[in-house]
Design an enzyme around this catalytic site. Structure first.
Site, PDB file in Angstrom:
ATOM      1  N   GLY A   9       0.825  -1.101   0.072  1.00 22.31           N
ATOM      2  CA  GLY A   9       0.004   0.132  -0.030  1.00 22.31           C
ATOM      3  C   GLY A   9       0.588   1.334  -0.040  1.00 22.31           C
ATOM      4  O   GLY A   9       2.065   1.281   0.128  1.00 22.31           O
ATOM      5  N   ARG A  18       3.874   6.126   1.835  1.00 20.86           N
ATOM      6  CA  ARG A  18       4.560   7.325   1.885  1.00 20.86           C
ATOM      7  C   ARG A  18       3.700   8.144   0.790  1.00 20.86           C
ATOM      8  O   ARG A  18       4.533   9.085   0.121  1.00 20.86           O
ATOM      9  CB  ARG A  18       5.997   7.400   1.485  1.00 20.86           C
ATOM     10  CG  ARG A  18       6.332   6.476   0.510  1.00 20.86           C
ATOM     11  CD  ARG A  18       7.715   6.877   0.131  1.00 20.86           C
ATOM     12  NE  ARG A  18       7.817   5.759  -0.844  1.00 20.86           N
ATOM     13  CZ  ARG A  18       9.112   5.430  -1.651  1.00 20.86           C
ATOM     14  NH1 ARG A  18       9.938   6.517  -1.576  1.00 20.86           N
ATOM     15  NH2 ARG A  18       9.296   4.401  -2.325  1.00 20.86           N
ATOM     16  N   ASP A  71       8.741   6.254   7.554  1.00 21.55           N
ATOM     17  CA  ASP A  71       8.348   7.577   8.001  1.00 21.55           C
ATOM     18  C   ASP A  71       7.562   8.240   7.204  1.00 21.55           C
ATOM     19  O   ASP A  71       6.966   9.239   7.312  1.00 21.55           O
ATOM     20  CB  ASP A  71       9.926   8.415   8.352  1.00 21.55           C
ATOM     21  CG  ASP A  71      10.571   8.536   7.130  1.00 21.55           C
ATOM     22  OD1 ASP A  71      10.153   8.080   5.939  1.00 21.55           O
ATOM     23  OD2 ASP A  71      11.678   9.216   7.034  1.00 21.55           O
ATOM     24  N   ASP A 112       3.889  -4.953  -7.283  1.00 24.97           N
ATOM     25  CA  ASP A 112       3.511  -3.738  -6.780  1.00 24.97           C
ATOM     26  C   ASP A 112       3.890  -2.450  -7.477  1.00 24.97           C
ATOM     27  O   ASP A 112       3.518  -1.465  -7.541  1.00 24.97           O
ATOM     28  CB  ASP A 112       3.704  -3.535  -5.393  1.00 24.97           C
ATOM     29  CG  ASP A 112       5.116  -3.736  -5.000  1.00 24.97           C
ATOM     30  OD1 ASP A 112       5.727  -4.690  -5.173  1.00 24.97           O
ATOM     31  OD2 ASP A 112       5.869  -2.558  -4.338  1.00 24.97           O
TER      32      ASP A 112
HETATM   33  P1  AMP Z   1       8.819   0.911  -3.421  1.00 25.10           P
HETATM   34  O1  AMP Z   1      10.143   0.274  -2.973  1.00 25.10           O
HETATM   35  O2  AMP Z   1       9.007   2.112  -3.543  1.00 25.10           O
HETATM   36  O3  AMP Z   1       8.036   0.177  -4.373  1.00 25.10           O
HETATM   37  O4  AMP Z   1       8.064   0.544  -1.862  1.00 25.10           O
HETATM   38  C1  AMP Z   1       7.653  -0.517  -1.355  1.00 25.10           C
HETATM   39  C2  AMP Z   1       6.648  -0.275  -0.160  1.00 25.10           C
HETATM   40  O5  AMP Z   1       7.512   0.236   0.798  1.00 25.10           O
HETATM   41  C3  AMP Z   1       5.431   0.299  -0.574  1.00 25.10           C
HETATM   42  O6  AMP Z   1       4.448   0.022   0.209  1.00 25.10           O
HETATM   43  C4  AMP Z   1       5.903   2.007   0.003  1.00 25.10           C
HETATM   44  O7  AMP Z   1       4.581   2.510   0.333  1.00 25.10           O
HETATM   45  C5  AMP Z   1       6.713   1.325   1.178  1.00 25.10           C
HETATM   46  N1  AMP Z   1       7.608   2.437   1.549  1.00 25.10           N
HETATM   47  C6  AMP Z   1       8.670   2.982   0.746  1.00 25.10           C
HETATM   48  N2  AMP Z   1       9.151   3.876   1.532  1.00 25.10           N
HETATM   49  C7  AMP Z   1       8.869   4.171   2.440  1.00 25.10           C
HETATM   50  C8  AMP Z   1       8.739   5.207   3.777  1.00 25.10           C
HETATM   51  N3  AMP Z   1       9.805   6.234   3.710  1.00 25.10           N
HETATM   52  N4  AMP Z   1       7.773   5.222   4.672  1.00 25.10           N
HETATM   53  C9  AMP Z   1       6.638   4.592   4.551  1.00 25.10           C
HETATM   54  N5  AMP Z   1       6.501   3.324   3.517  1.00 25.10           N
HETATM   55  C10 AMP Z   1       7.492   3.279   2.811  1.00 25.10           C
HETATM   56 MG    MG Z   2       6.454   0.821  -5.401  1.00 26.59          MG
END
Ligand code: AMP
Ligand code: MG
Length: 472
Positions: A88, A91, A123, A246
């Site tokens: 989900g 951020r 965060d 995702d």
């Molecule tokens: P991503 O690596 O960008 O595809 O993110 C994978 C998951 O980690 C997703 O659910 C993002 O919303 C969550 N996520 C990544 N960075 C953060 C952050 N700084 N704070 C909260 N959730 C994060």
């Molecule tokens: Mg992502």
């Protein structure tokens, strides 16, 4: 100056178990870093109003614009092949949707907008580096003519975020056809929410593929869109880096620019991402990973297709990827060699022979093809197979009316070179946005002969960036 955004939020009208209503978390001291005036105009937004005090507050998440129904989307996904039932928007916050000047529905999302119910340990914030990187690279992708999410604005938050060190925080305003992912379907099916799955399928068909018939038609359409997209990536040497389910958009746009990179020296096994230890998402693996992800979409849609009895038909749809991808690849690489019209037998072989020589020499991917387009030496001339290749290529070019024009339109002179992106980030952290301005301006017309020399140059051995970081 007042900012008016004509929101029409179709996702917010879906069942509320698809998302969590969540306003962006305000930041201390918003500072405007960039507004994309061209994109604003496309969306029917006034760039000056976006850059006004009120606009800045909206882009920072300090004010919820009238008509916005902020929410964090729910999704699941396979990360590096491992199942994660709940990811989900941890951020990111979807502000809502607008209909652009061409009648297309576009999402407006803030990335780095604070904690949401999906943040887990995070965060909810982003630091300046990845925000500007996504801004530059996604806009470059668009200018290269490939489907992608866009960047409307970047703002500094006036707050520090703690990563390995304390770094300046920022928020990106991202624009997308939608932010619906393969993982969005997986989220619902994992909860056995068949009613939800059906509503999502209808939503996606109506929104992205109105001609598609039912879940099988949707699968077919997404397979076709992804085959085109991945062939496009391959044709410009792009490595996404985190092709988790995702991070795969069902609308067929490039999404979630993390440790992505355009390669300098050609190497089919190239990996940049520091977290991709097995090379799962290496350049040459991208088509087969797309198939793997599409198989996850198919299996999520099965309950709507009549269950197991639909497996053979769904498998057939996924198997079509190979032919669609090959055809799209052939078309792209034929154009890179100056061949107009449908590829002829032997064209792929010619492209492959050149790529093999490039791989052996570690030749710069972008510059080698651009040299062909500009009739300059490629640097491969001394290789043992080059003379024979060149003779065959020239023979094939004999029937082409204007191969140089075809090649100029298919072989960019400039791409967002990693070392320049890194330099731009370093400068921005130090408060100097001039390199960002220069880079975004240079990448607006990547096929133009006027592309600047400094961005055409491949990195020297001590400049080359070999690792990129997720750096959320
Ligand atoms: P991503 O690596 O960008 O595809 O993110 C994978 C998951 O980690 C997703 O659910 C993002 O919303 C969550 N996520 C990544 N960075 C953060 C952050 N700084 N704070 C909260 N959730 C994060
Ligand atoms: Mg992502």
């Amino acid at each position: 100056m007042t900012l008016s955004i004509a929101f029409d939020n179709s996702y917010a009208r879906l069942p509320d178990r698809f998302f969590a209503r969540q306003a962006p978390v305000p930041v201390a001291a918003p500072q405007l870093l960039a507004v994309n005036a061209g994109l604003a105009d496309e969306l029917g937004l006034d760039p000056q109003a976006l850059a006004s005090r009120e606009g800045l507050e909206v882009l920072a998440g300090n004010r919820v614009a009238e008509g916005s129904e902020p929410l964090a989307q729910a999704y699941a996904g396979h990360q590096f092949g491992g199942w994660v039932p709940r990811l989900g928007d941890g951020r990111a916050v979807l502000l809502g949707e607008v209909i652009d000047r061409q009648g297309r529905r576009r999402d407006l999302q803030l990335k780095g907008a604070g904690r949401t119910p999906f943040s887990r340990g995070g965060d909810g914030r982003a630091w300046l580096g990845p925000v500007l990187r996504e801004y530059v690279v996604s806009e470059a992708m668009h200018a290269l003519g490939l489907p992608t999410t866009r960047a409307l604005a970047a703002v500094g938050t006036g707050e520090m975020v703690q990563r390995e060190t304390a770094l300046p925080g920022a928020v990106l305003t991202r624009v997308a056809a939608s932010h619906i992912r393969v993982g969005t379907f997986q989220y619902l099916v994992a909860r056995n929410d068949i009613e939800g799955l059906s509503a999502l399928t209808e939503h996606v068909i109506a929104r992205h593929y109105p001609q598609a018939e039912g879940p099988m038609g949707l699968l077919q359409a997404v397979v076709a869109a992804q085959a085109q997209l991945i062939a496009g990536w391959m044709s410009v040497g792009f490595i996404h880096g985190v092709m988790n389910t995702d991070n795969m958009s069902v609308a067929g746009e490039t999404i979630d620019y993390g440790p992505c990179a355009f390669m300098d020296g050609y190497d089919p096994g190239k990996v940049f991402s520091s977290i991709d230890l097995q090379g799962r998402y290496a350049y040459a693996n991208q088509p087969q990973i797309a198939v793997w992800n599409l198989a996850q979409l198919a299996s999520s849609l099965l309950p709507l297709m009549g269950g197991e009895s639909a497996i053979p038909a769904a498998t057939e749809e996924i198997e079509r990827f190979a032919d669609l991808y090959s055809a799209a690849w052939a078309q792209r690489f034929a154009a890179k060699l100056g061949f107009s019209g449908p590829p002829k037998p032997g064209d792929c072989g010619l492209a492959q022979r050149l790529l093999d020589q490039m791989a052996r020499a570690g030749a710069d991917f972008t510059n080698t093809f651009r040299a062909l387009a500009e009739g300059r030496p490629t640097g491969l001339e001394d290789g043992k197979d080059y003379a024979a290749w060149q003779a065959d290529w020239q023979a094939r070019l004999a029937d082409e009316p204007d191969p140089q024009a075809v090649m100029r339109a298919a072989n960019p002179a400039v791409i967002p070179r990693n070392h320049q992106v890194e330099r731009m980030i370093e400068a921005a952290v130090a408060g100097d946005m001039a390199p960002f301005e220069r880079l975004t301006a240079a990448l607006e017309q990547p096929f133009a002969d006027s592309a600047p020399a400094w961005l055409r140059e491949a990195p020297g051995p001590d400049e080359e960036v070999t690792r990129t970081f997720c750096g959320t």
